[in-house]
Each structure stands twice: as structure tokens, then as C-alpha cells.
Design a protein around this motif. Structure first.
Motif, PDB file in Angstrom:
ATOM      1  N   LYS A   1     -18.741 -36.412 -41.879  1.00  0.00           N
ATOM      2  CA  LYS A   1     -17.299 -36.142 -41.968  1.00  0.00           C
ATOM      3  C   LYS A   1     -16.471 -37.235 -41.292  1.00  0.00           C
ATOM      4  O   LYS A   1     -16.736 -37.587 -40.132  1.00  0.00           O
ATOM      5  CB  LYS A   1     -17.005 -34.790 -41.302  1.00  0.00           C
ATOM      6  CG  LYS A   1     -15.557 -34.391 -41.336  1.00  0.00           C
ATOM      7  CD  LYS A   1     -15.331 -33.026 -40.690  1.00  0.00           C
ATOM      8  CE  LYS A   1     -13.831 -32.735 -40.622  1.00  0.00           C
ATOM      9  NZ  LYS A   1     -13.573 -31.363 -40.152  1.00  0.00           N
TER      10      LYS A   1
ATOM     11  N   GLU B   1     -15.250 -33.375 -45.695  1.00  0.00           N
ATOM     12  CA  GLU B   1     -15.933 -32.273 -45.017  1.00  0.00           C
ATOM     13  C   GLU B   1     -17.429 -32.425 -45.228  1.00  0.00           C
ATOM     14  O   GLU B   1     -17.869 -32.996 -46.224  1.00  0.00           O
ATOM     15  CB  GLU B   1     -15.475 -30.910 -45.581  1.00  0.00           C
ATOM     16  CG  GLU B   1     -13.984 -30.650 -45.413  1.00  0.00           C
ATOM     17  CD  GLU B   1     -13.552 -29.320 -46.053  1.00  0.00           C
ATOM     18  OE1 GLU B   1     -14.391 -28.394 -46.118  1.00  0.00           O
ATOM     19  OE2 GLU B   1     -12.397 -29.241 -46.492  1.00  0.00           O
TER      20      GLU B   1
ATOM     21  N   THR C   1     -20.549 -29.708 -44.241  1.00  0.00           N
ATOM     22  CA  THR C   1     -20.921 -28.484 -43.518  1.00  0.00           C
ATOM     23  C   THR C   1     -22.332 -28.552 -42.943  1.00  0.00           C
ATOM     24  O   THR C   1     -22.646 -27.823 -42.009  1.00  0.00           O
ATOM     25  CB  THR C   1     -20.811 -27.241 -44.434  1.00  0.00           C
ATOM     26  OG1 THR C   1     -21.741 -27.375 -45.507  1.00  0.00           O
ATOM     27  CG2 THR C   1     -19.394 -27.091 -44.980  1.00  0.00           C
ATOM     28  N   ASN C   2     -23.186 -29.399 -43.494  1.00  0.00           N
ATOM     29  CA  ASN C   2     -24.551 -29.550 -42.971  1.00  0.00           C
ATOM     30  C   ASN C   2     -24.598 -30.660 -41.925  1.00  0.00           C
ATOM     31  O   ASN C   2     -25.127 -30.474 -40.838  1.00  0.00           O
ATOM     32  CB  ASN C   2     -25.520 -29.842 -44.113  1.00  0.00           C
ATOM     33  CG  ASN C   2     -26.908 -30.196 -43.632  1.00  0.00           C
ATOM     34  OD1 ASN C   2     -27.494 -29.467 -42.836  1.00  0.00           O
ATOM     35  ND2 ASN C   2     -27.426 -31.326 -44.074  1.00  0.00           N
TER      36      ASN C   2
ATOM     37  N   SER D   1     -30.185 -28.306 -44.683  1.00  0.00           N
ATOM     38  CA  SER D   1     -29.063 -27.635 -45.371  1.00  0.00           C
ATOM     39  C   SER D   1     -29.400 -26.184 -45.691  1.00  0.00           C
ATOM     40  O   SER D   1     -30.510 -25.852 -46.107  1.00  0.00           O
ATOM     41  CB  SER D   1     -28.692 -28.398 -46.654  1.00  0.00           C
ATOM     42  OG  SER D   1     -29.850 -28.763 -47.383  1.00  0.00           O
TER      43      SER D   1
ATOM     44  N   ASP E   1     -24.251 -25.011 -48.374  1.00  0.00           N
ATOM     45  CA  ASP E   1     -23.744 -26.176 -47.641  1.00  0.00           C
ATOM     46  C   ASP E   1     -23.212 -27.189 -48.651  1.00  0.00           C
ATOM     47  O   ASP E   1     -23.711 -27.288 -49.778  1.00  0.00           O
ATOM     48  CB  ASP E   1     -24.867 -26.815 -46.805  1.00  0.00           C
ATOM     49  CG  ASP E   1     -24.905 -26.278 -45.375  1.00  0.00           C
ATOM     50  OD1 ASP E   1     -23.848 -25.859 -44.863  1.00  0.00           O
ATOM     51  OD2 ASP E   1     -25.987 -26.286 -44.766  1.00  0.00           O
TER      52      ASP E   1
END
Lengths: 196, 196
Positions: free
Chosen positions: A62, A79, A81-82, A153, A157
Motif C-alpha cells: 500500500k 489498498e 489487505t494481505n 492471503s 483479500d
């Protein structure tokens, strides 16, 4: 609209400057290899060497950008998420399975899935650069030794990207056993237009 | 015969399969960027992604090979008296000095010194891959953060290579302040023929 990349296959499509691309691991523990080309001049493409240099990091997540061989920003990671991706290793190819797996039978590969789909844009096998390997879990120790481990992940994700120029995107659901813990799974993706 | 690459310049030459190339840091603490192409088909060239994958290491030294984008061995490192080289970062280019050094004046660069010399072999700027950066001291921590430190090479440290195929070689004496502790020094090299 969410689109699916079937296990051990790939796709290629265009992404306009400002559009967003969400790459989703629907079941978890799968890798997606991504390559990017300038839509208006395919000799400009993502460069691991330029990206690691300008972002001053092996690990790209990110807030980082992927840079081109011409030192320009191609895409931003909005972004992640993992949080674990790889930009060190080349896409798995037929030779990967021969050399690293001692498998001399036919084996699908990200390399084949990238160049066959990108052929529609006049991109040839020799043009495929080191891919940005989304969700790929490549660990390194202080001596530089590399180990490919199953992705961390979890289901759903995702990484959300924003194009910094008009792009051609190649994207796969990875074919290599080591990269996804021996399971072959799909990858989902979604293009989010800036036109509403 | 030992040949000299003057500070902040580069050379290009051919190296036949089986010939050896010794790259020497005569004064110590200098970097030499090297790129390799298949002499008979310049679309085959060194690949950081393939090399790190097949050698399973970020750090490439004695006993390792540099591999091509076609998954073939291009050159072997027979000896490496310093032991620290880099294959992560792209050659310094005009944009390196603009982006990383905030220097917008003209500045010599390995990228320019590679493509101007390799032009004699019909190799264009866009064809220049991430170089193998001999003697370059790029440190990484467990979070992947990269730092370019002065080389640890002592006067007359060298790397001895052996060509695994007929090659075109591009080689520089690096132009970037961070890579050599702000000193610009020459690089020496020697081609050792297998014909006696």
C-alpha cells in the motif's frame, strides 16, 4: 462487475489512466502475476529494478508505485489487505518446472498465460518482464536466501490499484505448485471506472 | 591485457563462449554495472528475475550463474574476491539523479553509458535490462528496506566470469555518488581467451 480468471489461466485487458483495478484472491492462498505495458508504446513496461530502486524496498505494498523501465509511475497500490507481494522472481515458465521441479511434461505456466493473452496487443514472449506477483510469499533471510512459501492471503483479500497512465494489463491465476501450496485456484478482478 | 574504463564511462565488447572476463576494481570502493545479450539474438538478455529464481538467492557470487529471460545460463561467476554484488536495482539513469538526488542538471549515468556504447550492436535504450551491479553494496533488512552503501571492495578485488554462450557485454565505471561513496574511479577489465 467481478470477472474470474480460471485456475492456471490468464487474461489481458486495457486500463485507462485514473481507472482502478481490484485483484481479489477469492479462496485465499493463491498468487496472481501481473505485467503492465504503456498502452500507446509497448516498449515501456514495468521494471522490478526501477521499482525497487525508487521505492527503496524489496517489499511493495500500500502506498507504493510500480515504475516503468523509463522511470515513470505506471500504477499505484491504493489498498493491500494481505500486504505481502513479490517483485523479485520471474513468472513461472516451462523451464521453471523443468529446472526447479524436475518436471519435463507439459505444465501450464504464468509465462505462457501472459504471452498468449498479450499476443492480441502485439506483445511477444521475449517482451514479458519480471511480473509483480500479487499475494506471492517469497521470504528472504539476512544472507539473501530465498524461499517460496504458500501465500498468507485469506479469502477475499485484495489489492486495489490505480492506473497512472493508459495501460495494457496481463494477469494470471498462478500455475506453480510452490506459489500456492499445491492448490490451483481462480483469481477475481474488477475494473472500477472513473466515469461513474 | 588489462583495459581501463575511465571514471563515469562505459564500454561494450563481445565475449565468446568459454572465454573469461575479469572485472577489477583497481582502487577499491567502485561499482561496475554489467549487462549481457546473446550475441546472435539480442532479444535474449540477462534477467534479474530468472537469476534470483534459479539461484534461489538475492545475493549472487562465486558459483552462481546469471540467467537469461529465456531461462538459459549466460555467464558463470568463477571467482569473487569481494563477494558482494547487487542484482536488485536498475542502472542509474538521468531520472535517478532527478528523483533520488534532486539533481536536475546533466549527470552522467550508467544507463547512458550502457546504451550509447551498445548502440554499435543495435541495442536501444529500451532494451537495457536491470544490470548485474558488480561490487555494489545494497543492504536490506528483514522488512525489505533497501540501503545503498559504499562498496566494501578493496583495491584489486575482482570477479572472474566465464561465458556460457557467445555474448555482447556492456560494462561501466559507475556514475552514481551513492554507489561509490562519492568518489568516481575507473574500472579495469581483462578478457582471457580460451585459445591460449
Amino acid at each position: 462487475m467481478i470477472q474470474q480468471i480460471a485456475p492456471q489461466t490468464g487474461v489481458a485487458f486495457t486500463l485507462k489512466k485514473g481507472e482502478q483495478l481490484q485483484v481479489i484472491d477469492p479462496q485465499g492462498m493463491q498468487v496472481s502475476d501481473m505485467v503492465l505495458f504503456n498502452q500507446h508504446d509497448i516498449r515501456e513496461k514495468i521494471s522490478s529494478g526501477k521499482t525497487l530502486d525508487f521505492e527503496e524496498s524489496i517489499l511493495i505494498s500500500k502506498g507504493n508505485y510500480l515504475w516503468s523501465n523509463r522511470s515513470r509511475k505506471m500504477i499505484k497500490l491504493l489498498e493491500d489487505t494481505n500486504g505481502r507481494n513479490d517483485f523479485l522472481l520471474a513468472p513461472c515458465s516451462p523451464e521453471t518446472f523443468q529446472i526447479m521441479y524436475n518436471n519435463h511434461e507439459y505444465h501450464p505456466s504464468c509465462f505462457e498465460n501472459l504471452y498468449t493473452n498479450l499476443a492480441a496487443y502485439n506483445i511477444l514472449p521475449d517482451d514479458i518482464p519480471t511480473a509483480f506477483n500479487i499475494f506471492m510469499n517469497v521470504q528472504f533471510n539476512s544472507k539473501g536466501k530465498l524461499s517460496v512459501l504458500p501465500p498468507m492471503s485469506q479469502p477475499n483479500d485484495y489489492v486495489l490499484f490505480e492506473a497512472q497512465m493508459d495501460l495494457i494489463v496481463g494477469l494470471t491465476a498462478c500455475s506453480a505448485e510452490d506459489s500456492n501450496g499445491g492448490t490451483f485456484k481462480p483469481i477475481h478482478y474488477k475494473i472500477i471506472s472513473n466515469k461513474g
